[in-house]
Design an enzyme around this catalytic site. Structure first.
Site, short mmCIF file in Angstrom:
data_model
loop_
_atom_site.label_atom_id
_atom_site.label_comp_id
_atom_site.label_asym_id
_atom_site.label_seq_id
_atom_site.Cartn_x
_atom_site.Cartn_y
_atom_site.Cartn_z
N LYS A 25 0.83 -1.21 0.00
CA LYS A 25 0.00 0.00 0.00
C LYS A 25 0.87 1.26 0.00
O LYS A 25 0.64 2.18 -0.79
CB LYS A 25 -0.93 -0.03 1.23
CG LYS A 25 -1.86 1.17 1.34
CD LYS A 25 -3.13 0.85 2.08
CE LYS A 25 -2.95 0.72 3.58
NZ LYS A 25 -2.73 2.03 4.25
N ARG A 30 2.90 5.85 -3.42
CA ARG A 30 4.07 6.62 -3.85
C ARG A 30 4.33 6.45 -5.34
O ARG A 30 4.76 7.41 -6.01
CB ARG A 30 5.28 6.22 -3.01
CG ARG A 30 5.19 6.74 -1.56
CD ARG A 30 6.13 5.95 -0.66
NE ARG A 30 6.26 6.50 0.68
CZ ARG A 30 5.40 6.31 1.69
NH1 ARG A 30 4.30 5.61 1.50
NH2 ARG A 30 5.63 6.82 2.89
N GLY A 102 -5.11 7.63 5.10
CA GLY A 102 -4.25 8.59 5.79
C GLY A 102 -3.00 8.90 4.98
O GLY A 102 -2.59 10.06 4.86
N ARG A 130 -8.55 12.04 12.42
CA ARG A 130 -7.10 11.86 12.63
C ARG A 130 -6.36 13.19 12.59
O ARG A 130 -6.73 14.11 11.86
CB ARG A 130 -6.55 10.87 11.60
CG ARG A 130 -7.23 9.52 11.74
CD ARG A 130 -6.72 8.51 10.74
NE ARG A 130 -5.32 8.17 10.98
CZ ARG A 130 -4.61 7.37 10.19
NH1 ARG A 130 -5.16 6.87 9.12
NH2 ARG A 130 -3.36 7.11 10.48
N SER A 175 7.44 9.24 12.02
CA SER A 175 6.33 9.07 11.07
C SER A 175 6.81 9.21 9.64
O SER A 175 7.28 10.28 9.23
CB SER A 175 5.24 10.10 11.35
OG SER A 175 4.38 10.21 10.22
N GLN A 177 4.92 9.27 7.17
CA GLN A 177 3.99 10.14 6.46
C GLN A 177 4.42 11.60 6.56
O GLN A 177 4.36 12.34 5.58
CB GLN A 177 2.57 9.95 6.99
CG GLN A 177 2.01 8.57 6.64
CD GLN A 177 0.61 8.33 7.16
OE1 GLN A 177 0.07 9.16 7.90
NE2 GLN A 177 0.02 7.21 6.78
N ASP A 328 2.15 -0.96 11.92
CA ASP A 328 0.82 -1.44 11.51
C ASP A 328 0.56 -2.89 11.91
O ASP A 328 -0.52 -3.43 11.64
CB ASP A 328 0.66 -1.30 9.99
CG ASP A 328 0.64 0.16 9.56
OD1 ASP A 328 0.22 1.01 10.37
OD2 ASP A 328 1.03 0.45 8.41
N ARG A 359 -6.20 2.06 17.99
CA ARG A 359 -5.91 0.61 17.93
C ARG A 359 -5.56 0.01 19.27
O ARG A 359 -5.77 -1.20 19.47
CB ARG A 359 -4.78 0.35 16.92
CG ARG A 359 -5.25 0.42 15.51
CD ARG A 359 -4.24 -0.10 14.51
NE ARG A 359 -4.83 -0.01 13.18
CZ ARG A 359 -4.15 0.15 12.05
NH1 ARG A 359 -2.83 0.24 12.08
NH2 ARG A 359 -4.78 0.21 10.90
N ARG A 403 -7.26 -3.25 9.60
CA ARG A 403 -6.34 -4.18 10.26
C ARG A 403 -6.94 -4.79 11.53
O ARG A 403 -6.60 -5.91 11.92
CB ARG A 403 -5.00 -3.50 10.56
CG ARG A 403 -4.31 -3.06 9.28
CD ARG A 403 -2.83 -2.77 9.46
NE ARG A 403 -2.36 -1.89 8.40
CZ ARG A 403 -2.12 -2.27 7.14
NH1 ARG A 403 -2.28 -3.52 6.78
NH2 ARG A 403 -1.72 -1.39 6.24
C1 S3P Z 1 2.72 4.86 6.24
C2 S3P Z 1 3.28 5.24 7.43
C3 S3P Z 1 2.76 4.85 8.73
C4 S3P Z 1 1.78 3.67 8.63
C5 S3P Z 1 0.82 3.83 7.50
C6 S3P Z 1 1.55 3.96 6.18
C7 S3P Z 1 3.31 5.34 4.98
O1 S3P Z 1 2.06 5.95 9.31
O2 S3P Z 1 1.08 3.50 9.83
O3 S3P Z 1 -0.06 2.74 7.42
O4 S3P Z 1 2.99 4.80 3.90
O5 S3P Z 1 4.13 6.27 5.04
P1 S3P Z 1 2.82 7.08 10.21
O6 S3P Z 1 3.69 7.85 9.31
O7 S3P Z 1 1.70 7.92 10.77
O8 S3P Z 1 3.54 6.32 11.27
#
Ligand code: S3P
Length: 446
Positions: A25, A30, A102, A130, A175, A177, A328, A359, A403
């Protein structure tokens, strides 16, 4: 919205076979995003065709990229992306609705923040709860404006910077993200954008930026953290991407195979990036029989075939430092822990509270519903294992969280009595074909 779809998993004897899990995913989001920013045509093979990634595709189309599935209707998931070039995104005429995604929402916020366009973002009930302040803060430092309601949640608007500034940003929480949003924004800023992460997080953005021709440096710091430096305003070139199987999806058949007596399962072509491998490391410490074969590289990512055989598991203590590499995977690790001998303690799980659901709370409630003793103590989770099948038999709330739904169905496969989840629809966000794959392995889900 369609009606909730309850699903029941029945105790399994022997799961067996060789299967492939859907594409990763994180990498799928990306691949579409960098394809959309590249010049030319990017071909993506094995793209995850789950709802989250399809939301990202739709948003990127609204931003001007051309994205289409090639062999429509056929297997394989080959997609073509015709990009607009770094800095070439168009202002979308509609609100970008990222659904449950997210990663889609946060990375796209980064992408548009350094372009002179205004974009509105929204999502489902889970995504709108969130925190987005963690993304808004660095993007505002780069010159974007974010207009959001109290607490900085979706729906919100990003007014992109006409003259974005490169920044050096230290992540307040580990993170990928946040890191990725800053790097994607940095693509359209002059000079060098730097991200300092106190603990390394998944590096798919760095690997893929390099794959598309960006200049990106990664240094390991004395304290174990990393500094990532991106040279701004590169010309990204269209590339072929072959997406590995998602280790976070593989985690479900892996644990199912470990806890359903007599099982032996092979999962082909799974991504084994070390920054995603914390679950495999933990299961090995618990005594699991896991073998990695045919290790290879695919579009800059390490991949292997994984074979697991059922056997006794021991409770362990999982250190907080491991959390970023298995963030995750705690719901499914909790299921393994429920079947292990003795207690398992998982430390430093604060970030689990802001995932697709809380979670930490969802895991404790689900385990208790299935007759397993579990407690959250601050940011730690403590689970008493049953040294074999736990009672099972309950109804578990999936809380719009794919999940949580999948983990507790796996618990049903390894328990004494069936486990029901109240709504299995969220599974489609990341693992289309979950039920079929488990049926192919010999499980009963109905
Ligand atoms: C992800 C980063 C993680 C993960 C999410 C996917 C990503 O989140 O929990 O399912 O693809 O960069 P965080 O960056 O909030 O830790």
């Amino acid at each position: 919205m369609t009606k909730p779809a309850p699903l029941t998993a029945h105790p399994a004897r022997r799961l067996s076979g060789g299967v492939s899990v859907p594409g990763d995913k994180s990498i799928s989001h990306r691949a579409l995003m960098l394809g959309a920013l590249a010049i030319g045509e990017t071909i993506v093979d094995g793209l995850l065709e789950g709802e989250d990634v399809m939301r990202t595709a739709r948003a990127l189309r609204a931003l001007g990229a051309e994205i289409a599935r090639e062999d429509a209707g056929g297997p394989g998931g080959r997609w073509r992306v015709r990009g607009v070039g770094v800095g070439g995104l168009a202002e979308p005429a509609t609100t970008l609705d990222l659904g449950n995604a997210g990663t889609g929402a946060r990375l796209l916020m980064g992408m548009v923040a350094s372009q002179p366009i205004t974009c509105q973002f929204t999502g489902d009930q889970s995504l709108c709860a969130r925190p987005m302040g963690r993304i808004a803060r660095p993007l505002e430092e780069m010159g974007a404006r974010i207009i959001a309601r109290a607490g900085c949640r979706l729906p919100l608007a990003v007014i992109g910077a006409a003259e974005p500034l490169p920044i050096a940003y230290r992540l307040p929480v580990p993170s990928a993200q946040i890191k990725s949003a800053v790097l994607l924004a940095g693509l359209n800023a002059p000079g060098e954008t730097r991200v300092i992460e106190p603990r390394p997080t998944r590096d798919h953005s760095e690997r893929m930026l390099r794959h598309f021709g960006a200049e990106i440096g990664v240094e390991t710091l004395a304290d174990g953290g990393r500094r990532i430096t991106l040279a701004g305003e590169p010309e990204l070139e269209a590339r072929a991407v072959a997406v590995p199987g998602d280790p976070s999806s593989a985690a479900f058949p892996v644990v199912a195979g470990l806890i359903a007596p007599g099982s032996e399962i092979t999962l082909r072509g799974v991504g084994v990036n070390p920054l995603r491998a914390g679950l495999f490391e933990t299961l090995a410490e618990m005594g699991a029989d896991i073998a990695f074969e045919n290790r290879r590289e695919q579009s800059g990512e390490p991949v292997a075939d994984i074979t697991i055989r059922a056997g006794a598991l021991e409770g362990v203590e999982v250190p907080a430092a491991r959390a970023p590499s298995m963030i995750d995977e705690y719901p499914i690790l909790a299921v393994a822990a429920a079947c292990a001998r003795g207690e398992t303690v998982m430390r430093g799980l604060g970030e689990l509270r802001v995932k697709e659901s809380d979670r930490l709370a969802a895991i404790v409630a689900g385990l208790r519903a299935a007759g397993v003793e579990a407690a959250a103590e601050g940011d730690d989770l403590r689970i008493s294992g049953h040294a074999g099948p736990p009672p099972g038999g309950g109804m578990v709330e999936s809380r719009l969280d794919h999940r949580i739904a999948m983990a507790f169905l796996v618990l049903g496969l390894g328990a004494k009595a069936p486990v029901t989840v109240d709504d299995s629809r969220p599974i489609a966000t990341s693992f289309p074909g979950f039920v079929d794959l488990f049926r192919e392995l010999g499980a009963r889900l109905d």
